[in-house]
Design a protein around this motif. Structure first.
Motif, PDB file in Angstrom:
ATOM      1  N   MET A  60     -91.611 -22.070  70.995  1.00 20.51           N
ATOM      2  CA  MET A  60     -91.422 -23.144  71.961  1.00 20.51           C
ATOM      3  C   MET A  60     -90.989 -24.426  71.246  1.00 20.51           C
ATOM      4  SD  MET A  60     -92.905 -26.103  73.499  1.00 20.51           S
ATOM      5  CE  MET A  60     -94.579 -26.085  72.962  1.00 20.51           C
ATOM      6  N   MET A  61     -91.605 -24.726  70.111  1.00 20.51           N
ATOM      7  CA  MET A  61     -91.240 -25.925  69.362  1.00 20.51           C
ATOM      8  C   MET A  61     -89.812 -25.816  68.809  1.00 20.51           C
ATOM      9  SD  MET A  61     -93.668 -28.015  69.743  1.00 20.51           S
ATOM     10  CE  MET A  61     -93.244 -29.255  68.540  1.00 20.51           C
ATOM     11  N   PHE A  62     -89.420 -24.619  68.387  1.00 25.19           N
ATOM     12  CA  PHE A  62     -88.060 -24.386  67.901  1.00 25.19           C
ATOM     13  C   PHE A  62     -87.048 -24.643  69.021  1.00 25.19           C
ATOM     14  CE2 PHE A  62     -84.753 -20.986  66.943  1.00 25.19           C
ATOM     15  CZ  PHE A  62     -84.110 -21.710  65.954  1.00 25.19           C
ATOM     16  N   SER A  87     -85.676 -27.690  84.462  1.00 26.07           N
ATOM     17  CA  SER A  87     -84.947 -26.674  83.695  1.00 26.07           C
ATOM     18  C   SER A  87     -85.442 -26.634  82.247  1.00 26.07           C
ATOM     19  CB  SER A  87     -83.443 -26.937  83.741  1.00 26.07           C
ATOM     20  OG  SER A  87     -83.130 -28.190  83.184  1.00 26.07           O
ATOM     21  N   TRP A  88     -85.803 -27.774  81.690  1.00 27.48           N
ATOM     22  CA  TRP A  88     -86.321 -27.810  80.323  1.00 27.48           C
ATOM     23  C   TRP A  88     -87.716 -27.197  80.270  1.00 27.48           C
ATOM     24  CZ3 TRP A  88     -84.742 -32.420  76.812  1.00 27.48           C
ATOM     25  CH2 TRP A  88     -83.372 -32.591  76.876  1.00 27.48           C
ATOM     26  N   LEU A  89     -88.541 -27.521  81.261  1.00 21.12           N
ATOM     27  CA  LEU A  89     -89.874 -26.913  81.316  1.00 21.12           C
ATOM     28  C   LEU A  89     -89.780 -25.394  81.366  1.00 21.12           C
ATOM     29  CD1 LEU A  89     -91.753 -29.246  83.828  1.00 21.12           C
ATOM     30  CD2 LEU A  89     -92.319 -28.905  81.422  1.00 21.12           C
ATOM     31  N   ARG A  90     -88.892 -24.901  82.221  1.00 22.45           N
ATOM     32  CA  ARG A  90     -88.726 -23.449  82.367  1.00 22.45           C
ATOM     33  C   ARG A  90     -88.217 -22.843  81.062  1.00 22.45           C
ATOM     34  NH1 ARG A  90     -85.015 -21.105  87.086  1.00 22.45           N
ATOM     35  NH2 ARG A  90     -83.538 -22.543  86.148  1.00 22.45           N
ATOM     36  N   LEU A  92     -88.606 -23.890  78.052  1.00 20.75           N
ATOM     37  CA  LEU A  92     -89.642 -23.940  77.017  1.00 20.75           C
ATOM     38  C   LEU A  92     -90.855 -23.082  77.358  1.00 20.75           C
ATOM     39  CD1 LEU A  92     -89.473 -27.754  76.226  1.00 20.75           C
ATOM     40  CD2 LEU A  92     -88.535 -25.869  74.860  1.00 20.75           C
ATOM     41  N   GLY A  93     -90.898 -22.550  78.573  1.00 20.39           N
ATOM     42  CA  GLY A  93     -92.023 -21.714  78.970  1.00 20.39           C
ATOM     43  C   GLY A  93     -93.266 -22.515  79.323  1.00 20.39           C
TER      44      GLY A  93
END
Length: 97
Positions: A60-62, A87-90, A92-93
């Protein structure tokens, strides 16, 4: 009808997908899990014996670093953008909760 909830979260995400979310394409194209072993080794994660807060997921950090580099964002702005964009939340999980 509650005016504060015009669309549900799933409706928003579905609309993003229909419009061609480029992060969904990236997620489908790149197997980010392939990098997990290298990331864990390179970051030198301990076994947790000393206690403390568990680290964030390295994959996730990558992915967050990829977004940050693509958009030339500072750490503070990156934090805001992750909180702001579904969209960024999705990608990044992460969840809203």
């Amino acid at each position: 009808m509650d005016p504060k909830s015009l669309f549900s979260l799933s409706d928003h995400l579905e609309a993003l997908s229909k419009e061609g979310d480029p992060l969904e394409v990236l997620q489908e194209t790149v197997d980010f899990e392939y990098f997990r072993a290298w990331l864990v080794e390179g970051l030198g994660y301990g076994d947790g014996a000393k206690g403390g807060r568990p680290p964030f997921d390295p994959v996730m950090m990558f992915k967050a670093l990829i977004l940050q580099a693509q958009h030339n964002l500072s750490d503070a702005r990156m934090d805001f953008m992750i909180r702001d964009r579904l969209s960024w939340l999705r990608f990044l999980g992460l969840s809203l909760g």
